[in-house]
Design a protein around this motif. Structure first.
Motif, PDB file in Angstrom:
ATOM      1  N   GLN A  12     -23.903 -20.018   1.562  1.00 41.47           N
ATOM      2  CA  GLN A  12     -23.110 -19.485   2.659  1.00 41.47           C
ATOM      3  C   GLN A  12     -22.019 -20.462   3.084  1.00 41.47           C
ATOM      4  OE1 GLN A  12     -26.193 -20.714   2.788  1.00 41.47           O
ATOM      5  NE2 GLN A  12     -26.909 -21.012   4.869  1.00 41.47           N
ATOM      6  N   LYS A  13     -21.118 -19.965   3.861  1.00 39.26           N
ATOM      7  CA  LYS A  13     -19.997 -20.782   4.300  1.00 39.26           C
ATOM      8  C   LYS A  13     -20.101 -21.092   5.791  1.00 39.26           C
ATOM      9  CE  LYS A  13     -17.099 -18.888   0.725  1.00 39.26           C
ATOM     10  NZ  LYS A  13     -15.856 -18.228   0.384  1.00 39.26           N
ATOM     11  N   ALA A  14     -21.304 -21.283   6.268  1.00 39.89           N
ATOM     12  CA  ALA A  14     -21.535 -21.504   7.694  1.00 39.89           C
ATOM     13  C   ALA A  14     -20.883 -22.781   8.194  1.00 39.89           C
ATOM     14  CB  ALA A  14     -23.032 -21.529   7.995  1.00 39.89           C
ATOM     15  N   VAL A  15     -20.881 -23.816   7.407  1.00 40.14           N
ATOM     16  CA  VAL A  15     -20.310 -25.095   7.846  1.00 40.14           C
ATOM     17  C   VAL A  15     -18.811 -24.949   8.066  1.00 40.14           C
ATOM     18  CG1 VAL A  15     -19.917 -27.508   7.239  1.00 40.14           C
ATOM     19  CG2 VAL A  15     -22.147 -26.472   6.803  1.00 40.14           C
ATOM     20  N   SER A  16     -18.119 -24.283   7.130  1.00 41.27           N
ATOM     21  CA  SER A  16     -16.672 -24.098   7.318  1.00 41.27           C
ATOM     22  C   SER A  16     -16.402 -23.149   8.483  1.00 41.27           C
ATOM     23  CB  SER A  16     -16.003 -23.608   6.039  1.00 41.27           C
ATOM     24  OG  SER A  16     -16.494 -22.338   5.665  1.00 41.27           O
ATOM     25  N   ALA A  17     -17.254 -22.157   8.690  1.00 37.88           N
ATOM     26  CA  ALA A  17     -17.098 -21.264   9.840  1.00 37.88           C
ATOM     27  C   ALA A  17     -17.296 -22.039  11.132  1.00 37.88           C
ATOM     28  CB  ALA A  17     -18.089 -20.110   9.758  1.00 37.88           C
ATOM     29  N   LEU A  18     -18.251 -22.951  11.142  1.00 38.85           N
ATOM     30  CA  LEU A  18     -18.523 -23.758  12.325  1.00 38.85           C
ATOM     31  C   LEU A  18     -17.315 -24.597  12.718  1.00 38.85           C
ATOM     32  CD1 LEU A  18     -20.667 -24.621  14.404  1.00 38.85           C
ATOM     33  CD2 LEU A  18     -21.316 -26.442  12.820  1.00 38.85           C
ATOM     34  N   MET A  19     -16.557 -25.042  11.723  1.00 34.82           N
ATOM     35  CA  MET A  19     -15.373 -25.853  12.005  1.00 34.82           C
ATOM     36  C   MET A  19     -14.295 -25.044  12.741  1.00 34.82           C
ATOM     37  SD  MET A  19     -16.350 -28.720  10.884  1.00 34.82           S
ATOM     38  CE  MET A  19     -14.927 -29.757  10.758  1.00 34.82           C
ATOM     39  N   GLN A  20     -14.315 -23.721  12.579  1.00 39.79           N
ATOM     40  CA  GLN A  20     -13.337 -22.846  13.221  1.00 39.79           C
ATOM     41  C   GLN A  20     -13.854 -22.234  14.517  1.00 39.79           C
ATOM     42  OE1 GLN A  20     -11.979 -19.937  10.346  1.00 39.79           O
ATOM     43  NE2 GLN A  20     -12.037 -21.453   8.716  1.00 39.79           N
ATOM     44  N   MET A  21     -15.136 -22.435  14.790  1.00 39.20           N
ATOM     45  CA  MET A  21     -15.762 -21.816  15.953  1.00 39.20           C
ATOM     46  C   MET A  21     -15.184 -22.381  17.248  1.00 39.20           C
ATOM     47  SD  MET A  21     -19.794 -21.784  17.062  1.00 39.20           S
ATOM     48  CE  MET A  21     -20.324 -20.639  15.815  1.00 39.20           C
ATOM     49  N   PRO A  22     -14.865 -21.480  18.215  1.00 38.63           N
ATOM     50  CA  PRO A  22     -14.411 -21.967  19.519  1.00 38.63           C
ATOM     51  C   PRO A  22     -15.488 -22.828  20.182  1.00 38.63           C
ATOM     52  CG  PRO A  22     -13.964 -19.623  19.262  1.00 38.63           C
ATOM     53  CD  PRO A  22     -14.829 -20.031  18.109  1.00 38.63           C
ATOM     54  N   SER A  23     -15.078 -23.580  21.165  1.00 37.69           N
ATOM     55  CA  SER A  23     -16.008 -24.478  21.856  1.00 37.69           C
ATOM     56  C   SER A  23     -17.019 -23.694  22.690  1.00 37.69           C
ATOM     57  CB  SER A  23     -15.225 -25.413  22.783  1.00 37.69           C
ATOM     58  OG  SER A  23     -14.742 -24.684  23.901  1.00 37.69           O
ATOM     59  N   PRO A  24     -18.163 -24.323  23.004  1.00 35.43           N
ATOM     60  CA  PRO A  24     -19.127 -23.661  23.882  1.00 35.43           C
ATOM     61  C   PRO A  24     -18.494 -23.267  25.226  1.00 35.43           C
ATOM     62  CG  PRO A  24     -20.138 -25.570  22.839  1.00 35.43           C
ATOM     63  CD  PRO A  24     -18.670 -25.599  22.499  1.00 35.43           C
ATOM     64  N   GLU A  25     -17.558 -24.053  25.721  1.00 38.96           N
ATOM     65  CA  GLU A  25     -16.885 -23.741  26.984  1.00 38.96           C
ATOM     66  C   GLU A  25     -16.056 -22.463  26.851  1.00 38.96           C
ATOM     67  OE1 GLU A  25     -16.650 -26.814  25.461  1.00 38.96           O
ATOM     68  OE2 GLU A  25     -18.049 -27.875  26.776  1.00 38.96           O
ATOM     69  N   ASP A  26     -15.380 -22.303  25.697  1.00 37.89           N
ATOM     70  CA  ASP A  26     -14.600 -21.085  25.459  1.00 37.89           C
ATOM     71  C   ASP A  26     -15.501 -19.854  25.421  1.00 37.89           C
ATOM     72  OD1 ASP A  26     -12.242 -22.537  25.331  1.00 37.89           O
ATOM     73  OD2 ASP A  26     -12.219 -22.621  23.137  1.00 37.89           O
ATOM     74  N   PHE A  27     -16.669 -19.990  24.810  1.00 37.58           N
ATOM     75  CA  PHE A  27     -17.611 -18.878  24.784  1.00 37.58           C
ATOM     76  C   PHE A  27     -18.121 -18.567  26.186  1.00 37.58           C
ATOM     77  CE2 PHE A  27     -18.055 -19.656  20.154  1.00 37.58           C
ATOM     78  CZ  PHE A  27     -17.882 -18.360  19.724  1.00 37.58           C
ATOM     79  N   GLN A  28     -18.330 -19.592  27.000  1.00 45.17           N
ATOM     80  CA  GLN A  28     -18.794 -19.360  28.360  1.00 45.17           C
ATOM     81  C   GLN A  28     -17.731 -18.643  29.182  1.00 45.17           C
ATOM     82  OE1 GLN A  28     -21.983 -19.787  29.600  1.00 45.17           O
ATOM     83  NE2 GLN A  28     -21.048 -18.487  31.130  1.00 45.17           N
ATOM     84  N   THR A  29     -16.472 -19.035  29.010  1.00 42.30           N
ATOM     85  CA  THR A  29     -15.372 -18.357  29.705  1.00 42.30           C
ATOM     86  C   THR A  29     -15.337 -16.887  29.312  1.00 42.30           C
ATOM     87  OG1 THR A  29     -14.080 -20.390  29.820  1.00 42.30           O
ATOM     88  CG2 THR A  29     -12.866 -18.314  30.040  1.00 42.30           C
ATOM     89  N   THR A  30     -15.491 -16.612  28.035  1.00 43.16           N
ATOM     90  CA  THR A  30     -15.506 -15.242  27.542  1.00 43.16           C
ATOM     91  C   THR A  30     -16.689 -14.473  28.107  1.00 43.16           C
ATOM     92  OG1 THR A  30     -14.417 -15.973  25.520  1.00 43.16           O
ATOM     93  CG2 THR A  30     -15.483 -13.814  25.451  1.00 43.16           C
ATOM     94  N   ALA A  31     -17.853 -15.095  28.137  1.00 42.05           N
ATOM     95  CA  ALA A  31     -19.045 -14.453  28.709  1.00 42.05           C
ATOM     96  C   ALA A  31     -18.836 -14.140  30.191  1.00 42.05           C
ATOM     97  CB  ALA A  31     -20.266 -15.347  28.518  1.00 42.05           C
ATOM     98  N   ASP A  32     -18.166 -15.036  30.898  1.00 41.76           N
ATOM     99  CA  ASP A  32     -17.897 -14.810  32.322  1.00 41.76           C
ATOM    100  C   ASP A  32     -16.999 -13.592  32.529  1.00 41.76           C
ATOM    101  OD1 ASP A  32     -19.470 -17.007  32.927  1.00 41.76           O
ATOM    102  OD2 ASP A  32     -17.753 -18.360  33.217  1.00 41.76           O
ATOM    103  N   ILE A  33     -16.039 -13.394  31.634  1.00 45.20           N
ATOM    104  CA  ILE A  33     -15.176 -12.212  31.714  1.00 45.20           C
ATOM    105  C   ILE A  33     -16.007 -10.947  31.532  1.00 45.20           C
ATOM    106  CG2 ILE A  33     -13.315 -10.940  30.557  1.00 45.20           C
ATOM    107  CD1 ILE A  33     -12.100 -13.762  29.930  1.00 45.20           C
ATOM    108  N   PHE A  34     -16.888 -10.963  30.535  1.00 43.24           N
ATOM    109  CA  PHE A  34     -17.721  -9.788  30.310  1.00 43.24           C
ATOM    110  C   PHE A  34     -18.686  -9.557  31.467  1.00 43.24           C
ATOM    111  CE2 PHE A  34     -16.352 -10.244  25.862  1.00 43.24           C
ATOM    112  CZ  PHE A  34     -15.971  -8.932  25.630  1.00 43.24           C
ATOM    113  N   LYS A  35     -19.132 -10.608  32.118  1.00 39.73           N
ATOM    114  CA  LYS A  35     -19.992 -10.448  33.296  1.00 39.73           C
ATOM    115  C   LYS A  35     -19.254  -9.684  34.385  1.00 39.73           C
ATOM    116  CE  LYS A  35     -22.672 -14.656  32.898  1.00 39.73           C
ATOM    117  NZ  LYS A  35     -22.919 -15.974  33.512  1.00 39.73           N
ATOM    118  N   GLN A  36     -17.965  -9.994  34.556  1.00 41.37           N
ATOM    119  CA  GLN A  36     -17.174  -9.296  35.566  1.00 41.37           C
ATOM    120  C   GLN A  36     -17.133  -7.801  35.296  1.00 41.37           C
ATOM    121  OE1 GLN A  36     -13.271 -10.986  35.603  1.00 41.37           O
ATOM    122  NE2 GLN A  36     -13.909 -12.796  36.719  1.00 41.37           N
ATOM    123  N   LEU A  37     -17.136  -7.433  34.041  1.00 35.29           N
ATOM    124  CA  LEU A  37     -17.059  -6.026  33.674  1.00 35.29           C
ATOM    125  C   LEU A  37     -18.432  -5.435  33.365  1.00 35.29           C
ATOM    126  CD1 LEU A  37     -13.850  -6.164  31.479  1.00 35.29           C
ATOM    127  CD2 LEU A  37     -14.059  -5.488  33.863  1.00 35.29           C
TER     128      LEU A  37
END
Length: 120
Positions: A12-37
């Motif tokens: 699998q190409k998980a390691v290369s995908a991980l290098m492109q993954m947004p930061s945990p903070e970016d995911f939390q910001t996104t989750a907060d938006i979905f919480k609002q909705l």
């Protein structure tokens, strides 16, 4: 990730995908938006305000909710940057913010309704 080798090599190409993954903070910001909705009434209010500008009293009447309940939802949507307001005399009017984020969320809602409720 310190080591680029995973415990199990499945090709699998998980390691290369991980290098492109947004930061945990970016995911939390996104989750907060979905919480609002995450509330059906808030979704309805946001959807309505993507299509028109209205005051609290009219929003309350249109979606058959009390003014205090609508005001509560408007406060949350406004704090999240999804809607804006303007004052005209004693009246305050609300509408969706003219931002890429608000426009994209509106599109997501429209598409999600089409998928969830295909008869519409």
């Amino acid at each position: 990730m310190k080591d680029s080798k995973l415990p199990h090599d499945h090709g699998q190409k998980a390691v290369s995908a991980l290098m492109q993954m947004p930061s945990p903070e970016d995911f939390q910001t996104t989750a907060d938006i979905f919480k609002q909705l995450g509330d059906g009434n808030r979704l309805r209010i946001f959807w309505l305000l993507c299509h028109c500008e209205e005051c609290v009293i009219n929003i309350s009447s249109l979606i058959e909710m009390s003014s205090p309940a609508v005001s509560h939802h408007l406060k949350q949507l406004k704090s999240g940057g999804l809607i804006i307001s303007r004052r005209e005399g004693k009246e305050v009017y609300y509408k969706a913010a003219d931002t890429e984020q608000a426009q994209f969320l509106h599109l997501i809602i429209e598409q999600a309704v089409k998928i969830a409720c295909p008869s519409i």
